[in-house]
Write a protein that holds these residues in place. Structure first.
Motif, PDB file in Angstrom:
ATOM      1  N   GLU A 272       0.348  -0.979   0.106  1.00 55.14           N
ATOM      2  CA  GLU A 272      -0.411  -0.172  -0.145  1.00 55.14           C
ATOM      3  C   GLU A 272       0.330   1.309  -0.013  1.00 55.14           C
ATOM      4  OE1 GLU A 272       0.431  -2.538   1.774  1.00 55.14           O
ATOM      5  OE2 GLU A 272      -0.509  -2.053   4.439  1.00 55.14           O
ATOM      6  N   PHE A 273       2.147   1.026   0.372  1.00 54.68           N
ATOM      7  CA  PHE A 273       3.341   2.295   0.244  1.00 54.68           C
ATOM      8  C   PHE A 273       3.660   2.746  -1.585  1.00 54.68           C
ATOM      9  CE2 PHE A 273       2.610   1.757   5.382  1.00 54.68           C
ATOM     10  CZ  PHE A 273       2.414   2.823   4.989  1.00 54.68           C
ATOM     11  N   GLU A 274       4.131   3.127  -1.648  1.00 57.78           N
ATOM     12  CA  GLU A 274       4.865   3.543  -2.998  1.00 57.78           C
ATOM     13  C   GLU A 274       6.108   3.345  -2.711  1.00 57.78           C
ATOM     14  OE1 GLU A 274       3.159   6.690  -5.560  1.00 57.78           O
ATOM     15  OE2 GLU A 274       2.166   6.767  -3.816  1.00 57.78           O
ATOM     16  N   VAL A 275       6.551   2.912  -4.106  1.00 55.59           N
ATOM     17  CA  VAL A 275       8.732   3.376  -4.154  1.00 55.59           C
ATOM     18  C   VAL A 275       8.540   5.145  -4.703  1.00 55.59           C
ATOM     19  CG1 VAL A 275      10.575   3.757  -4.748  1.00 55.59           C
ATOM     20  CG2 VAL A 275       9.175   1.426  -4.581  1.00 55.59           C
ATOM     21  N   SER A 276       8.881   5.622  -3.612  1.00 57.39           N
ATOM     22  CA  SER A 276       8.972   7.514  -3.085  1.00 57.39           C
ATOM     23  C   SER A 276      10.474   7.268  -4.171  1.00 57.39           C
ATOM     24  CB  SER A 276       8.717   8.109  -2.383  1.00 57.39           C
ATOM     25  OG  SER A 276       9.523   7.930  -1.527  1.00 57.39           O
ATOM     26  N   LEU A 277      11.562   6.510  -3.569  1.00 62.85           N
ATOM     27  CA  LEU A 277      12.876   6.793  -3.567  1.00 62.85           C
ATOM     28  C   LEU A 277      13.354   5.856  -4.769  1.00 62.85           C
ATOM     29  CD1 LEU A 277      15.562   7.899  -2.210  1.00 62.85           C
ATOM     30  CD2 LEU A 277      15.651   5.888  -1.825  1.00 62.85           C
ATOM     31  N   THR A 278      14.113   6.586  -5.491  1.00 64.83           N
ATOM     32  CA  THR A 278      14.848   5.562  -7.053  1.00 64.83           C
ATOM     33  C   THR A 278      16.308   5.939  -6.988  1.00 64.83           C
ATOM     34  OG1 THR A 278      13.811   7.144  -7.906  1.00 64.83           O
ATOM     35  CG2 THR A 278      12.861   4.599  -7.898  1.00 64.83           C
ATOM     36  N   VAL A 279      17.354   5.166  -7.258  1.00 68.95           N
ATOM     37  CA  VAL A 279      18.441   5.739  -7.804  1.00 68.95           C
ATOM     38  C   VAL A 279      18.766   5.659  -9.660  1.00 68.95           C
ATOM     39  CG1 VAL A 279      21.091   4.506  -8.188  1.00 68.95           C
ATOM     40  CG2 VAL A 279      19.636   4.616  -5.997  1.00 68.95           C
TER      41      VAL A 279
END
Ligand SMILES: Cc1ncc(COP(=O)(O)O)c(C=O)c1O
Length: 388
Positions: A272-279
């Motif tokens: 239910e939580f989104e990936v907000s951090l990416t490389v």
């Protein structure tokens, strides 16, 4: 004039000098590998957590060892968190320097230099620490008394993880009595972190284990209260148990942290939580169905899960120091020079590799947030705190 916040202020200046030129640029123009956070997804994650705790006893005290960003911590406080959780006295100093006023170090403060730093820091923020050893309680008491400050203490109970914490409720009671009698310390309650439940894939099993673990903490809390001790706080929980421990009516503080950024490890547990951090990474070579990226284990945390590409279902073959190798097929359109977004295997060890996080909204860099403090050893704070 000296300022105890100097290490944090210097970090801000350094990041502005080195990365400030990217303000307003498209994220796609950033040199790779680049650590980026989608501010809108981050805000949605913060909102999901706030909504989940609405009407519960537990208040949010997010663990900020994940993002190591005082800027994000201040956003969390602005959206209802009662303060923050940190892992070290240096992280606590950074948070206090940035203006967070209520800080829990969910860890033991050892040895003496860190005890002195905590005692000095307590002059600048409401500071609470965990303790599970009578000698450490005495050292904290002596340092706080000497500095003329007060440190809040949560006596720590091991509820099954086998890390820090008293191994029995009776042992915990003896620690609590010692804290209560110690000058310079204020007994606040119990810390009980059910970390052994956090990554159990099956939700029902996780719920059963976390409920059993926290039952040990609530019965210890009842014992402390029966003995007349002022124990009002029960602090614990994480992203994997936010909707289990966070709904326990006896739990007063939830220490979840990863929900803000998410990563491949937690994604499986709480989708239910989104990936907000990416490389953001660049394809540096493609040989038929093998794609090689410019981000290796010096650029992204590979703990627990090899970082996947956002929006693709290919499994990574291998992460070397400076390269990631993926086996792809004809569906994969990217070629040499194109960019992909990687999802951290584990966000805390990814963030710790970078000086700064680029905050991105609508594809543009809208801010640059220092990652501070990175890594261990921030004695600069000890010096600046002692100077006052
Ligand atoms: C003491 C403590 N509290 C809470 C957490 C929860 O963190 P997360 O939400 O990232 O799982 C951790 C994670 O390591 C922890 O060590």
């Amino acid at each position: 004039m000296s300022d105890w916040r100097e290490p944090w202020l210097r970090a801000g200046e350094r990041v502005a000098e080195q990365y400030g030129r990217h303000y307003g640029e498209p994220a796609d123009a950033l040199p790779t590998p680049a650590l980026v956070v989608d501010v809108d997804a981050l805000q949605r994650n913060l909102g999901v957590m706030v909504a989940a705790l609405d009407g519960q006893t537990a208040r949010l005290r997010p663990h900020t060892k994940v993002q190591k960003s005082p800027d994000i911590a201040l956003m969390q406080v602005a959206t209802g968190a009662i303060g923050v959780t940190v892992a070290s006295v240096w992280e606590a100093a950074a948070m206090a320097a940035a203006g967070v006023t209520d800080i829990l170090i969910a860890n033991q403060i050892v040895p003496a230099d860190k005890v002195s730093a905590a005692a000095a820091l307590a002059a600048h923020a409401a500071l609470t620490v965990a303790a599970d050893d009578p000698r450490n309680i005495d050292a904290l008491s002596a340092a706080a008394s000497g500095a003329g400050t007060e440190i809040g203490v949560l006596v720590e109970l091991d509820v099954g993880m086998g890390r820090c914490g008293a191994r029995s409720a009776e042992g915990l009671l003896r620690l609590a009595e010692r804290v209560h009698a110690a000058p310079g310390l204020r007994l606040k309650g119990i810390q009980a972190y059910e970390g052994h439940c956090m990554s159990v894939p099956d939700r029902d099993t996780r719920a059963r284990m976390a409920t059993e673990a926290m039952a040990k903490a609530t019965s210890a809390l009842a014992l402390l209260r029966r003995e007349g001790l002022p124990a009002s706080t029960l602090s614990g929980g994480g992203t994997g148990t936010y909707d289990i421990t966070g709904r326990n009516p006896e739990v007063t503080e939830l220490q979840a942290g990863s929900y803000a950024f998410m990563d491949a490890f937690h994604g499986r547990l709480v989708p239910e939580f989104e990936v907000s951090l990416t490389v953001i990474s660049t394809v540096v070579a493609r040989h038929r169905d093998t794609v090689i990226l410019d981000a290796g284990r010096k650029s992204i945390g590979i703990d627990y899960v090899l970082p996947p590409m956002l929006g693709h279902d290919y499994a990574a073959r291998f992460y070397a120091e400076e390269h990631a190798l993926f086996d792809v097929d004809e569906r994969f359109g990217a070629d040499v020079g194109d960019r992909v977004h990687l999802v951290s295997g584990y966000a805390p060890t990814t963030v710790n590799l970078y000086d700064a996080i680029f905050a991105v909204s609508g594809g543009q860099v809208v801010s640059v947030w220092p990652v501070f403090p990175r890594g261990p050893g921030h004695g600069g704070f000890l010096t600046s705190l002692q100077r006052g």
